[in-house]
Design an enzyme around this catalytic site. Sequence first.
Site, PDB file in Angstrom:
ATOM      1  N   VAL A  13      34.845  29.242  42.589  1.00 55.81           N
ATOM      2  CA  VAL A  13      36.080  29.264  43.371  1.00 55.81           C
ATOM      3  C   VAL A  13      36.056  28.194  44.464  1.00 55.81           C
ATOM      4  O   VAL A  13      37.006  27.425  44.629  1.00 55.81           O
ATOM      5  CB  VAL A  13      36.316  30.666  43.991  1.00 55.81           C
ATOM      6  N   ARG A  45      21.743  25.900  48.736  1.00 56.02           N
ATOM      7  CA  ARG A  45      20.772  24.814  48.599  1.00 56.02           C
ATOM      8  C   ARG A  45      21.474  23.471  48.633  1.00 56.02           C
ATOM      9  O   ARG A  45      22.498  23.287  47.970  1.00 56.02           O
ATOM     10  CB  ARG A  45      20.013  24.954  47.260  1.00 56.02           C
ATOM     11  N   GLY A 186      31.935  33.365  28.451  1.00 59.76           N
ATOM     12  CA  GLY A 186      31.958  33.255  29.913  1.00 59.76           C
ATOM     13  C   GLY A 186      32.878  34.257  30.586  1.00 59.76           C
ATOM     14  O   GLY A 186      33.102  34.199  31.790  1.00 59.76           O
ATOM     15  N   ASP A 200      33.923  46.707  39.831  1.00 56.89           N
ATOM     16  CA  ASP A 200      34.843  45.657  40.264  1.00 56.89           C
ATOM     17  C   ASP A 200      36.270  46.205  40.371  1.00 56.89           C
ATOM     18  O   ASP A 200      36.951  46.018  41.379  1.00 56.89           O
ATOM     19  CB  ASP A 200      34.794  44.492  39.253  1.00 56.89           C
ATOM     20  N   LYS A 204      38.854  46.874  43.789  1.00 54.87           N
ATOM     21  CA  LYS A 204      40.243  46.414  43.858  1.00 54.87           C
ATOM     22  C   LYS A 204      41.190  47.605  44.056  1.00 54.87           C
ATOM     23  O   LYS A 204      42.157  47.530  44.814  1.00 54.87           O
ATOM     24  CB  LYS A 204      40.604  45.650  42.591  1.00 54.87           C
TER      25      LYS A 204
END
Lengths: 430, 430
Positions: A13, A45, A186, A200, A204
């Site tokens: 994002v 990193r 994915g 999840d 929400k």
Amino acid sequence: MALKVALLGCGVVGSQVVRLMQEQADDLTARIGTPLELAGVAVRRLGRRRDIDVDPALFTTDAEALATRDDVDIVVEVIGGIEPARSLIMAAMNSGKSVVTANKALLAEDGATVHGAARANDADLYFEAAVAGAIPLIRPLRESLAGDRVRRVLGIVNGTTNYILDKMDSSGASFSDALEEAQALGYAEADPTADVEGFDAAAKAAILAGIAFHSRVTAADVHREGITEITATDVASAKAMGYVIKLLAICARSDDGRSFGVRVHPAMIPRTHPLAGVREAYNAVFVEAESAGRLMFYGAGAGGAPTASAVLGDLVAVARNRLAGARGPEESTYADLVVHPMGETVTRYHVSLDVADKPGVLARVADMFAKQDVSIQTVLQEGRGDDAQLVLVTHRATDAALSATLEGLRELDIVRDVVSVMRVEGEDAS
Amino acid sequence: MALKVALLGCGVVGSQVVRLMQEQADDLTARIGTPLELAGVAVRRLGRRRDIDVDPALFTTDAEALATRDDVDIVVEVIGGIEPARSLIMAAMNSGKSVVTANKALLAEDGATVHGAARANDADLYFEAAVAGAIPLIRPLRESLAGDRVRRVLGIVNGTTNYILDKMDSSGASFSDALEEAQALGYAEADPTADVEGFDAAAKAAILAGIAFHSRVTAADVHREGITEITATDVASAKAMGYVIKLLAICARSDDGRSFGVRVHPAMIPRTHPLAGVREAYNAVFVEAESAGRLMFYGAGAGGAPTASAVLGDLVAVARNRLAGARGPEESTYADLVVHPMGETVTRYHVSLDVADKPGVLARVADMFAKQDVSIQTVLQEGRGDDAQLVLVTHRATDAALSATLEGLRELDIVRDVVSVMRVEGEDAS
């Protein structure tokens, strides 16, 4: 004078947020009235290869220093998770920054703390991207419907599980095969727990319920069931009856309006229902309000660019507020309604039983439902040699009454197995 | 201290606004932070029986005096039409009031004047109710998507025509029978011109295009065709091919992004398209943005209570702004894109011809398409004795090329009649 934006996190994002800030710089300047300037990007990193074209000097591993830097106006948090996101957001707001976040877990787990800090610091806290990606849902709920009374929010808010269930429905695949395919594409993570166990969606649901009912709701208030137990047989028999199985998030006011329930679980919905047509990883949410009636919002519920679009929309709003010395609507919990226990939830049920195939069985089963005041709408009996399958669909009943019925059924010698129990939703919502 | 609201107009929407202000008074107070008080209601005639319970002393026929009264903070205009609505809104803004309006005709005809007055007076002008009733569309477009680039808005924004076309599709009724039924049920007015000729949808399309493309658009910029010429045969043959005919409002950026088109016309869309499932008087709008992807908004596009819900949402926003000394986003026309002529519109076409049934006809017809560079996707020829019906569906071509093709076809001796021409939309938008 440019408004300076600190970006915390530069993953899927975050990198899209940077891209949009660059590609649409002129438009954003025109829409806000002043340019946005990327003040820095906090990453875990340094030196990692990234897909964005940013002055390397802007990267830092000291997120807190960036989030509280004097020249920063707005902090965008897209790290996710509870910590360090919460501490960083708190530090930013305590330093007078406005905050845009996509962090559903934090808002659902500890919204009180971050909303409280926003209020105490008179700071903006915007989070459209936290629920259903690019679909405008938070803003319509808390602004467009601010003069209405929301009765119910019912939707598909997790793309991964919708992809898996859609695949099972269209190809007859098993849960594990569909999950594997979702992972390969994915749509699902290596550890799919947060999605397939409904965590999840529950986060929400908590956020949506809190806004819809002007009350404080946390993830712990949400009754949660995942989709891992759904079998190809469940999907096929739902299909045969004209239903499709979806993982739904449901926030519903009680009939007397004084409490509400929040739940996430798989449910059967009629194929004619608009939510039945939501394919692949798409999201869609129904909102039913007293005056507005039924509204539906549909779109991409996840992904870098769609989520970044929602972040940018908030960024423009927060920037405009900042220029005007104003702030957006703050958390609204004045109604302070009670979240009722799952037992009080009223819905319909599809119950499949393995029973002995002999006279009187149906009467005894039906009697068990009647004892708990659960009224039966349809029954389908199919003999299979010694035993039979009995499929019952009930009228509306409480979860507690259905549970008591199931307990009773399990004690009957003629009931060999309670094969499946599934809630039936959406028949009054299409 | 209460914020005082002057209501101009007390018809179907106005009376619902009053009802909601009364029924939800406590909630509105909590959400705004201060009570709203009805300062007065401007009506055309006093003493008329009304469905609301309001102190008769609040009614007045002097709308201008009410709209400019010193103690009034916010003016809600639900009279509709150009005048006297425009003068009243101008007077209100020039007196420092914030304005909420549902007036699509005025905004589409002369948005420049009213938006200009809002800017000059630093006043709020909110108009969610002007487009698609209760469906949050203005706010998502101008706020949620403020960081994105809208490519296309495509939707059903007129409930009356959708009711009529849906009825024709489901029952095989003629246009006039379906219209009559819509009138009997209150979905269509005694004079249905504004709806069936597409004026209402064109006004909404102009408003949506202006917001989506950050440019000024008026109703005169909209290419407009109504549904009065649609026959039961058109509907049936669309159905036979897997299409449904809908009146669509389409605002689309050109491929180079430098101009856009705005049009309202009946079109064939595949039955698998989400808009095909929009039944009766419902509205639904697709928004396609570069990063957000495809979003859909669905709900009741008209009616007293739904429209009042949208008005109340704006009222809450305007009241909050007023308390905070802030104002909402103003009209955004910075992009100043050109509206391209209809001839440059690119889409697909369904053309039905009566031709002589003899050798070489198809070749001559196909040649006419080829001459204008209009590529044919499918052809269906059906003999009927001496003549034949030829149904062609093209690939994407400009409106100008199609018009030139039709002109050429009409000159061919073998073409007896161009029976129907219909645009085909939505095949890349589902």
